[in-house]
Motif scaffolding. Structure first.
Motif, PDB file in Angstrom:
ATOM      1  N   GLY A  67       0.786  -1.232   0.000  1.00 33.88           N
ATOM      2  CA  GLY A  67       0.000   0.000   0.000  1.00 33.88           C
ATOM      3  C   GLY A  67       0.812   1.272   0.000  1.00 33.88           C
ATOM      4  N   ASP A  68       2.117   1.173   0.142  1.00 32.99           N
ATOM      5  CA  ASP A  68       2.964   2.366   0.181  1.00 32.99           C
ATOM      6  C   ASP A  68       3.041   3.019  -1.199  1.00 32.99           C
ATOM      7  OD1 ASP A  68       3.476   1.983   2.886  1.00 32.99           O
ATOM      8  OD2 ASP A  68       5.271   0.781   2.511  1.00 32.99           O
ATOM      9  N   ARG A  69       3.485   4.266  -1.211  1.00 31.70           N
ATOM     10  CA  ARG A  69       3.519   5.032  -2.464  1.00 31.70           C
ATOM     11  C   ARG A  69       4.924   5.542  -2.744  1.00 31.70           C
ATOM     12  NH1 ARG A  69      -1.694   7.617   0.236  1.00 31.70           N
ATOM     13  NH2 ARG A  69      -3.303   6.383  -0.778  1.00 31.70           N
ATOM     14  N   LEU A  70       5.170   5.831  -4.013  1.00 25.93           N
ATOM     15  CA  LEU A  70       6.471   6.372  -4.371  1.00 25.93           C
ATOM     16  C   LEU A  70       6.360   7.327  -5.550  1.00 25.93           C
ATOM     17  CD1 LEU A  70       7.770   5.005  -7.176  1.00 25.93           C
ATOM     18  CD2 LEU A  70       8.041   3.037  -5.675  1.00 25.93           C
ATOM     19  N   THR A  71       7.330   8.212  -5.610  1.00 22.86           N
ATOM     20  CA  THR A  71       7.487   9.080  -6.783  1.00 22.86           C
ATOM     21  C   THR A  71       8.868   8.813  -7.361  1.00 22.86           C
ATOM     22  OG1 THR A  71       8.352  10.948  -5.476  1.00 22.86           O
ATOM     23  CG2 THR A  71       5.966  10.866  -5.866  1.00 22.86           C
ATOM     24  N   SER A  72       8.959   8.898  -8.675  1.00 21.13           N
ATOM     25  CA  SER A  72      10.179   8.527  -9.377  1.00 21.13           C
ATOM     26  C   SER A  72      10.765   9.725 -10.115  1.00 21.13           C
ATOM     27  CB  SER A  72       9.864   7.366 -10.334  1.00 21.13           C
ATOM     28  OG  SER A  72      11.021   6.913 -10.996  1.00 21.13           O
ATOM     29  N   THR A  73      11.727   9.443 -10.985  1.00 24.45           N
ATOM     30  CA  THR A  73      12.487  10.491 -11.656  1.00 24.45           C
ATOM     31  C   THR A  73      12.540  10.248 -13.159  1.00 24.45           C
ATOM     32  OG1 THR A  73      14.623   9.340 -11.596  1.00 24.45           O
ATOM     33  CG2 THR A  73      13.986  10.547  -9.623  1.00 24.45           C
ATOM     34  N   HIS A  74      13.292  11.092 -13.862  1.00 27.20           N
ATOM     35  CA  HIS A  74      13.491  10.892 -15.291  1.00 27.20           C
ATOM     36  C   HIS A  74      14.255   9.595 -15.566  1.00 27.20           C
ATOM     37  CE1 HIS A  74      16.993  13.053 -13.705  1.00 27.20           C
ATOM     38  NE2 HIS A  74      17.706  12.437 -14.631  1.00 27.20           N
ATOM     39  N   ARG A  75      14.985   9.080 -14.576  1.00 27.20           N
ATOM     40  CA  ARG A  75      15.710   7.811 -14.700  1.00 27.20           C
ATOM     41  C   ARG A  75      14.961   6.780 -13.859  1.00 27.20           C
ATOM     42  NH1 ARG A  75      20.594   8.140 -16.489  1.00 27.20           N
ATOM     43  NH2 ARG A  75      20.887  10.197 -15.550  1.00 27.20           N
ATOM     44  N   GLY A  76      13.716   6.513 -14.233  1.00 28.45           N
ATOM     45  CA  GLY A  76      12.834   5.796 -13.315  1.00 28.45           C
ATOM     46  C   GLY A  76      12.398   4.399 -13.679  1.00 28.45           C
ATOM     47  N   HIS A  77      12.886   3.819 -14.783  1.00 31.83           N
ATOM     48  CA  HIS A  77      12.424   2.482 -15.165  1.00 31.83           C
ATOM     49  C   HIS A  77      12.656   1.464 -14.052  1.00 31.83           C
ATOM     50  CE1 HIS A  77      13.662   3.902 -19.480  1.00 31.83           C
ATOM     51  NE2 HIS A  77      12.607   4.551 -19.021  1.00 31.83           N
ATOM     52  N   GLY A  78      13.816   1.563 -13.396  1.00 29.61           N
ATOM     53  CA  GLY A  78      14.135   0.610 -12.338  1.00 29.61           C
ATOM     54  C   GLY A  78      13.183   0.716 -11.164  1.00 29.61           C
ATOM     55  N   HIS A  79      12.776   1.927 -10.821  1.00 31.96           N
ATOM     56  CA  HIS A  79      11.867   2.116  -9.696  1.00 31.96           C
ATOM     57  C   HIS A  79      10.520   1.452  -9.958  1.00 31.96           C
ATOM     58  CE1 HIS A  79      14.223   6.156  -9.379  1.00 31.96           C
ATOM     59  NE2 HIS A  79      14.920   5.162  -8.855  1.00 31.96           N
ATOM     60  N   VAL A  80       9.951   1.698 -11.127  1.00 34.58           N
ATOM     61  CA  VAL A  80       8.610   1.178 -11.391  1.00 34.58           C
ATOM     62  C   VAL A  80       8.631  -0.333 -11.603  1.00 34.58           C
ATOM     63  CG1 VAL A  80       7.776   3.385 -12.250  1.00 34.58           C
ATOM     64  CG2 VAL A  80       8.716   1.748 -13.860  1.00 34.58           C
ATOM     65  N   LEU A  81       9.701  -0.868 -12.189  1.00 40.46           N
ATOM     66  CA  LEU A  81       9.804  -2.318 -12.328  1.00 40.46           C
ATOM     67  C   LEU A  81       9.936  -2.975 -10.955  1.00 40.46           C
ATOM     68  CD1 LEU A  81      12.192  -2.631 -15.409  1.00 40.46           C
ATOM     69  CD2 LEU A  81       9.801  -3.379 -15.314  1.00 40.46           C
ATOM     70  N   ALA A  82      10.765  -2.405 -10.082  1.00 39.47           N
ATOM     71  CA  ALA A  82      10.946  -2.970  -8.750  1.00 39.47           C
ATOM     72  C   ALA A  82       9.668  -2.897  -7.934  1.00 39.47           C
ATOM     73  CB  ALA A  82      12.077  -2.254  -8.020  1.00 39.47           C
ATOM     74  N   ARG A  83       8.801  -1.973  -8.267  1.00 40.68           N
ATOM     75  CA  ARG A  83       7.535  -1.843  -7.552  1.00 40.68           C
ATOM     76  C   ARG A  83       6.490  -2.830  -8.071  1.00 40.68           C
ATOM     77  NH1 ARG A  83       5.641  -1.447  -2.835  1.00 40.68           N
ATOM     78  NH2 ARG A  83       3.791  -0.175  -2.570  1.00 40.68           N
ATOM     79  N   GLY A  84       6.751  -3.479  -9.210  1.00 42.20           N
ATOM     80  CA  GLY A  84       5.854  -4.520  -9.669  1.00 42.20           C
ATOM     81  C   GLY A  84       5.203  -4.286 -11.009  1.00 42.20           C
ATOM     82  N   VAL A  85       5.585  -3.246 -11.730  1.00 36.87           N
ATOM     83  CA  VAL A  85       4.994  -2.985 -13.046  1.00 36.87           C
ATOM     84  C   VAL A  85       5.380  -4.091 -14.024  1.00 36.87           C
ATOM     85  CG1 VAL A  85       5.358  -1.507 -15.079  1.00 36.87           C
ATOM     86  CG2 VAL A  85       4.645  -0.497 -12.930  1.00 36.87           C
ATOM     87  N   ASP A  86       4.430  -4.469 -14.867  1.00 34.45           N
ATOM     88  CA  ASP A  86       4.667  -5.479 -15.889  1.00 34.45           C
ATOM     89  C   ASP A  86       5.641  -4.930 -16.927  1.00 34.45           C
ATOM     90  OD1 ASP A  86       4.513  -7.268 -18.011  1.00 34.45           O
ATOM     91  OD2 ASP A  86       2.345  -7.528 -17.877  1.00 34.45           O
TER      92      ASP A  86
END
Length: 344
Positions: free
Chosen positions: A76-95
């Protein structure tokens, strides 16, 4: 394809779900490191071939930060990412299928091809968006943390940003507000040593953790090339924030093996020595994580990830490009289109 592909299992080659469930074991964390690395290498090839237009900011080398931080978060936690953000969203579970389609500007992309590389978002996973504006994710995360405290739901927000954001006023304002209101937010500075081509050592007075300490925020410097070190530090900051102890700040010392942007190859910029790059490559987080699970397990995961990435490429290339007639769709929150002639 779905953003989450089921619950984690005892089989390390099985595709996991989201949040801590997908990153709870060393094998799962290694798999995610390998997925991010392979995804970025695939994306670089698609930039070169012209499938991905406009280029990307590669995350290669910094994978341990994304995986270590996201391993410490609840679903349930939230995050904001950056222009270099592919790794963040993949690690969070994005397909990865939908993320790659997004980078290629396809209708089956994560955001229907409208966000591209620098603006991927998935609210269902708590990803409030990557952001092309340096430091701009910080106030969004602070707002999410304030909302969590008001709701009393125990959620924590995380804001990723680079060393280039350390001198941005909006980040300092966010640190101040989070400290004054004791909000459950963790600020994660990915200090890769350079703001584009500007060495951080020549642009940042004092230290990164000193910025946070000035506001009374507990701050630590972590080896950003060590997934487990990042995870441990994040767990401590998240636990404190979730218990009402206020914000935390992590400076993760890391390094991007590639240039700031894919355009850098064409421009042939020379601001880092080959020796410096080689020294950091010797600290690559993947071999360290592989050693923790053994060669056989790592090899099996490498094969599984390669299959996932092949499917992601097939999915992205098979997806259609958006119809120009729908260019203004999703532009307004209420779904309305602009008045006739308003765009002339």
């Amino acid at each position: 394809m779905t953003a989450a592909a089921g619950a984690a299992t005892d089989d390390p080659t099985a595709r996991g779900g989201t949040g801590t469930a997908a990153l709870g074991t060393p094998a799962q964390r290694y798999r995610m490191l390998r997925l991010i690395r392979g995804f970025e290498e695939l994306a670089l090839g698609l930039v070169k071939s012209g499938v991905i237009t406009g280029g990307i900011h590669p995350y290669i080398g910094q994978e341990a930060v994304a995986v270590g931080v996201c391993a410490a978060l609840d679903p349930g936690d939230r995050l904001t990412s950056t222009h270099r953000g592919h790794g963040h969203v993949l690690a969070r579970g994005v397909d990865p299928c939908r993320l790659l389609a997004e980078l290629a500007g396809r209708v089956d992309g994560l955001n229907r091809g409208r966000g591209g590389s620098m603006h991927a978002a998935d609210l269902s996973l708590g990803i409030l968006g990557a952001n092309g504006i340096v430091g701009a994710g910080a106030p969004i995360a602070v707002g999410a943390a304030w909302a969590a405290r008001q709701a009393g739901d125990g959620r924590v927000a995380v804001s990723f940003f680079g060393d280039g954001a350390l001198n941005q006023g909006v980040l300092l304002e966010s640190l101040n507000l989070a400290a004054m209101w004791r909000l459950p937010v963790v600020f994660v500075c990915e200090n890769n040593g350079y703001a584009t081509t500007l060495p951080a050592a020549t642009a940042v007075a004092g230290t990164a953790v000193g910025r946070a300490a000035a506001f009374g925020i507990p701050a630590v410097t972590v080896d950003g090339m060590d997934t487990e070190a990042v995870r441990t530090a994040t767990e401590e900051a998240v636990a404190r924030a979730r218990a009402g102890g206020g914000p935390g700040f992590l400076e993760c010392r890391t390094y991007r093996f590639e240039g700031h942007h894919t355009m850098e190859r064409r421009m042939k910029l020379r601001y880092r020595t080959p020796e410096e790059v080689a020294d950091w490559r010797a600290r690559d987080p993947l071999p360290r994580a592989a050693a923790a699970i053994g060669e056989a397990a790592a090899t099996a995961l490498d094969v599984a990830v390669a299959a996932d990435l092949a499917e992601a490429e097939r999915f992205a290339l098979a997806s259609e490009l958006p119809d120009p007639e729908g260019a203004l769709d999703y532009l307004y929150a209420d779904g309305r289109r602009p008045r006739a002639g308003a765009t002339r």
